[in-house]
Each structure stands twice: as C-alpha cells, then as structure tokens.
Design a protein around this motif. Structure first.
Motif, short mmCIF file in Angstrom:
data_model
loop_
_atom_site.label_atom_id
_atom_site.label_comp_id
_atom_site.label_asym_id
_atom_site.label_seq_id
_atom_site.Cartn_x
_atom_site.Cartn_y
_atom_site.Cartn_z
N GLY A 106 -5.60 39.63 -20.91
CA GLY A 106 -4.65 39.44 -22.05
C GLY A 106 -3.30 40.27 -22.02
O GLY A 106 -2.53 40.12 -22.95
N VAL A 107 -3.07 40.82 -20.78
CA VAL A 107 -1.79 41.51 -20.56
C VAL A 107 -0.60 40.53 -20.69
O VAL A 107 -0.89 39.48 -19.91
CB VAL A 107 -1.98 42.46 -19.39
N THR A 108 0.68 40.79 -21.09
CA THR A 108 1.79 39.83 -20.98
C THR A 108 1.94 39.71 -19.69
O THR A 108 2.00 40.67 -18.81
CB THR A 108 2.68 40.39 -21.81
N PRO A 109 2.12 38.39 -18.97
CA PRO A 109 2.36 38.19 -17.62
C PRO A 109 3.64 38.97 -17.23
O PRO A 109 3.76 39.23 -16.09
CB PRO A 109 2.63 36.55 -17.82
N ALA A 110 4.69 38.99 -18.00
CA ALA A 110 5.82 39.73 -17.32
C ALA A 110 5.51 41.03 -16.83
O ALA A 110 6.09 41.85 -16.00
CB ALA A 110 6.76 39.97 -18.65
N MET A 149 12.38 41.57 -12.53
CA MET A 149 11.67 40.31 -12.33
C MET A 149 10.75 39.98 -13.52
O MET A 149 10.55 38.87 -13.79
CB MET A 149 10.61 40.10 -10.96
N GLY A 150 9.91 41.07 -13.99
CA GLY A 150 9.25 41.15 -15.21
C GLY A 150 10.01 40.43 -16.31
O GLY A 150 9.76 39.75 -16.97
N TRP A 151 11.26 41.28 -16.54
CA TRP A 151 12.25 40.68 -17.39
C TRP A 151 12.60 39.12 -17.36
O TRP A 151 12.81 38.43 -18.43
CB TRP A 151 13.46 41.50 -17.62
N LEU A 152 13.02 39.11 -16.16
CA LEU A 152 13.46 37.40 -15.82
C LEU A 152 12.28 36.41 -16.40
O LEU A 152 12.64 35.55 -16.86
CB LEU A 152 13.67 37.21 -14.36
N TRP A 153 10.89 36.82 -16.10
CA TRP A 153 9.71 36.13 -16.22
C TRP A 153 9.63 35.92 -17.80
O TRP A 153 9.52 34.87 -18.36
CB TRP A 153 8.58 36.48 -15.65
N HIS A 154 9.77 36.95 -18.50
CA HIS A 154 9.71 36.78 -19.87
C HIS A 154 10.85 36.09 -20.57
O HIS A 154 10.29 35.40 -21.54
CB HIS A 154 9.91 38.36 -20.49
N ARG A 155 11.98 36.10 -20.07
CA ARG A 155 12.99 35.48 -20.51
C ARG A 155 13.12 33.71 -20.17
O ARG A 155 13.18 32.87 -20.80
CB ARG A 155 14.31 35.82 -19.77
N LEU A 156 12.65 33.65 -18.69
CA LEU A 156 12.83 32.06 -18.43
C LEU A 156 11.40 31.48 -17.91
O LEU A 156 11.50 30.35 -17.82
CB LEU A 156 13.64 32.05 -17.06
N GLY A 157 10.33 32.42 -17.83
CA GLY A 157 9.00 31.74 -17.29
C GLY A 157 8.47 30.96 -18.30
O GLY A 157 8.34 30.92 -19.66
N ARG A 158 7.89 29.99 -17.94
CA ARG A 158 6.63 29.11 -18.67
C ARG A 158 5.39 29.26 -18.62
O ARG A 158 4.77 29.78 -17.51
CB ARG A 158 7.16 27.57 -18.34
N ALA A 159 4.53 29.01 -19.64
CA ALA A 159 3.24 29.48 -19.47
C ALA A 159 2.53 28.27 -18.62
O ALA A 159 1.55 28.57 -17.77
CB ALA A 159 2.66 29.07 -20.88
N ASP A 160 2.84 27.06 -18.47
CA ASP A 160 2.15 25.99 -17.59
C ASP A 160 2.61 26.32 -16.17
O ASP A 160 1.93 25.69 -15.46
CB ASP A 160 2.82 24.83 -18.00
#
Length: 342
Positions: free
Chosen positions: A136-140, A185-196
């Motif tokens: 359950g940890v946020t992926p970012a 990269m964590g912040w970039l994933w939080h901004r642009l990453g998609r769950a799928d």
C-alpha cells in the motif's frame, strides 16, 4: 434385452472418444525433467563441438562476465527477497501509513532518504520496492526508495571513499546526485505516472497459513521470479561486454560531453554491483571525475539486469518508460553535480 458394457481392461477410466466414435491419440506434454534430460543428452552427444566453442577467447570472456555478475548480485538478491518476504508477512500495512507522510510529494524524499539504511545493492532494492507497493505504499515513494537504496547506503558510500582516497568530494557528489535523481523520479512518477503502467506480478495467496509458511512461500516465489530475470540481464551484459572493443573508451575520454555519455552507457552495459562499481570507476583514470561520477550514479539505477528485473517485478510497460527517463535524468543531474562539486 439388455447388454452389459465391459470395463476397461486396464482397470482405469474409459478413454474419451471423438465425435465420430474414434479414440483420439494421447497427448504428450514436455515437462521440465524431460526437457532437462534431453538437454543433457544433447550436450553429451555434442560435447566436442561445445568444448571448442567454450575454449574461444570471446566465450571465455563472456563466461567470466556472466558468472561475475551473478556472483556479485545473487547474495543481495536473496537479501532483498528475504526483506521483501518479511515486509509482506510480518509488517502490517498500518506501519507504512504511520511511517510515511500522507501526501506523496512529502513521502518521496522521506522514502528516498530511507534508502540509506538498506545495506545491499540494486538487486535487493527491486523486490523490496515491489513489496512496498503491494503493502500500500504510494508508488512514487517506493520508486524513490528503489533508486536511492543501492547508491546512498553506508556500504556503498564507504566503498566510494576507499576507492577515491584523494577525492573525498566524490562521496558527497555521489550521495547528492543519487538522492536528487531518486526524489526527482519519484515526483515525476507522481505527476505523470499511470496506474495501468505499474503491474506487479500475480502472487499466490497465503491466507490461512502460518507466518512461517507464508514467509518461505513468498521467498520461493520471489527467488524463482526475480532470479530468472537476473540471469537474462547477466547474459545480456556479458554479451555486450564481450563484443564492445576496449579501445573505443580511450577515443572517447578526451571529449567532455562524449566521455559522460560513454561512461553512462558503459554503466548500463557492465551491470556492476553498486558495492563494487566505485573501484571500476577509480580505475578509469583517463576519464574526468565528472564522467566517473555519472558512471556511479547511472549504474545503480538502471543497467541491463535491473531493466530485466524491473520488467519482471512491475511489468514491461513500466520498465520501457521508467528506465529511459531514469537514465536521462541521472546523466543530466550527475553532470551538473560534477560540474559544481568536482
């Protein structure tokens, strides 16, 4: 008048019949033991040609690199698998809710800094990051931990200090650049990453089992799964190391920009353990300190074996997007950091 049906002569179940009344031929399945036997027989039959191929200098170089990558990485892969299983079985999800800030933007630097406590290399961080996502940890935040842990833990920083005794600033530069890339990269994933894009592999359910059985079941699953991708990555690294001419490095060392790019690519191809890469970087004396810093920042974050393991842990769609972005950002940040600090 009734007729009795005779039982099958072998005492087993009656064979199934096709619509036309005929009995279909029995299907044979090529299972793993049979395949192993066939491979061993083939190797014995063609042992002389195989010996000739393995005696070639290129193949000896390939085997040396392949075995070296596996020997370096496997202990830390097992360490990461054990930590991953411990997190999955013994650590309740509520712990991470209390340990990390609720907002992902704040959780990223905390998770990145927490990477300093994992005494292992990149092969250990991948299964641990996968376990964090499943808990359950946020992926970012999990991805920031994945990138920072192999590069800023005490063992790696100590090895860097020993490898560069005349340049203690290299330790600070490696720490700063690696942590900055991990958080970015964590912040970039939080901004642009998609769950799928992030699809951890399906795992067997251990509900109803004791904690010991669940722990070892998780260990067996992750060792087989991650170990297979480690072997694939080691094979790719050995192949490229065996075919890339060594004199190409000398030609690139005199160009400031090209030398940074060449050592960044070399870090990806060599797939060294982060606890040993500082000594390799120290030996590349023809290159500038900034180029060697790039080698030390890029390698623990993305190389051939890591790409294979990330694809196996989080899915190919994730790896195809995350790896190039990590590479580009690591090269840029390490070059800027080296210009300022070195």
């Amino acid at each position: 008048m009734t007729t009795t049906k005779s039982a099958p002569r072998d005492g087993g179940e009656r064979a199934s019949t096709a619509p036309d009344g005929s009995t279909p031929p029995a299907t044979r399945r090529l299972d793993s033991p049979l395949l192993l036997i066939l491979l061993l027989i083939t190797a014995v039959m063609f042992q002389d040609p195989v010996r000739g191929v393995l005696a070639a200098p290129v193949m000896q170089s390939w085997m040396t690199v392949f075995v070296a990558v596996l020997v370096q990485a496997l202990p830390f892969l097992v360490l990461g698998v054990l930590l991953s299983a411990a997190i999955a079985v013994f650590v309740p999800p509520s712990f991470f809710a209390r340990a990390l800030p609720r907002h992902p933007v704040l959780a990223v630097p905390v998770a990145g800094a927490a990477g300093a406590v994992l005494p292992g290399c990149e092969c250990a961080s991948v299964p641990v990051a996968g376990a964090l996502v499943r808990r359950g940890v946020t992926p970012a935040a999990a991805l920031a931990f994945l990138l920072s842990a192999p590069a800023i833990n005490p063992i790696v920083l100590t090895a860097t200090a020993v490898a560069f005794p005349s340049n203690p600033e290299m330790v600070l530069a490696r720490f700063a650049a690696s942590l900055l890339v991990a958080c970015a990269m964590g912040w970039l994933w939080h901004r642009l990453g998609r769950a799928d894009w992030l699809r951890p592999p399906a795992r067997a359910s251990y509900e109803g089992q004791g904690k010991g059985a669940a722990f070892w079941g998780s260990v067996r699953h992750d060792v087989v799964h991650a170990g297979g991708f480690l072997v694939v990555g080691a094979m790719a690294a050995a192949t490229l190391k065996a075919v890339v001419p060594a004199h190409w490095l000398g030609a690139a060392a005199g160009h400031p920009v090209l030398s940074v790019l060449v050592l960044a690519a070399l870090a990806v191809l060599l797939s060294l353990c982060s606890e040993a890469d500082a000594f390799v970087a120290a030996s590349l004396t023809q290159f500038s300190l900034t180029a060697r810093l790039t080698f030390l920042v890029v390698g623990p974050m993305i190389d051939l074996k890591l790409f294979a393991m990330q694809a196996g842990t989080f899915g190919r769609a994730f790896a195809l997007r995350f790896a190039p972005a990590t590479f580009a950002l690591a090269v840029l940040v390490s070059a800027l950091t080296g210009t300022v600090l070195l």
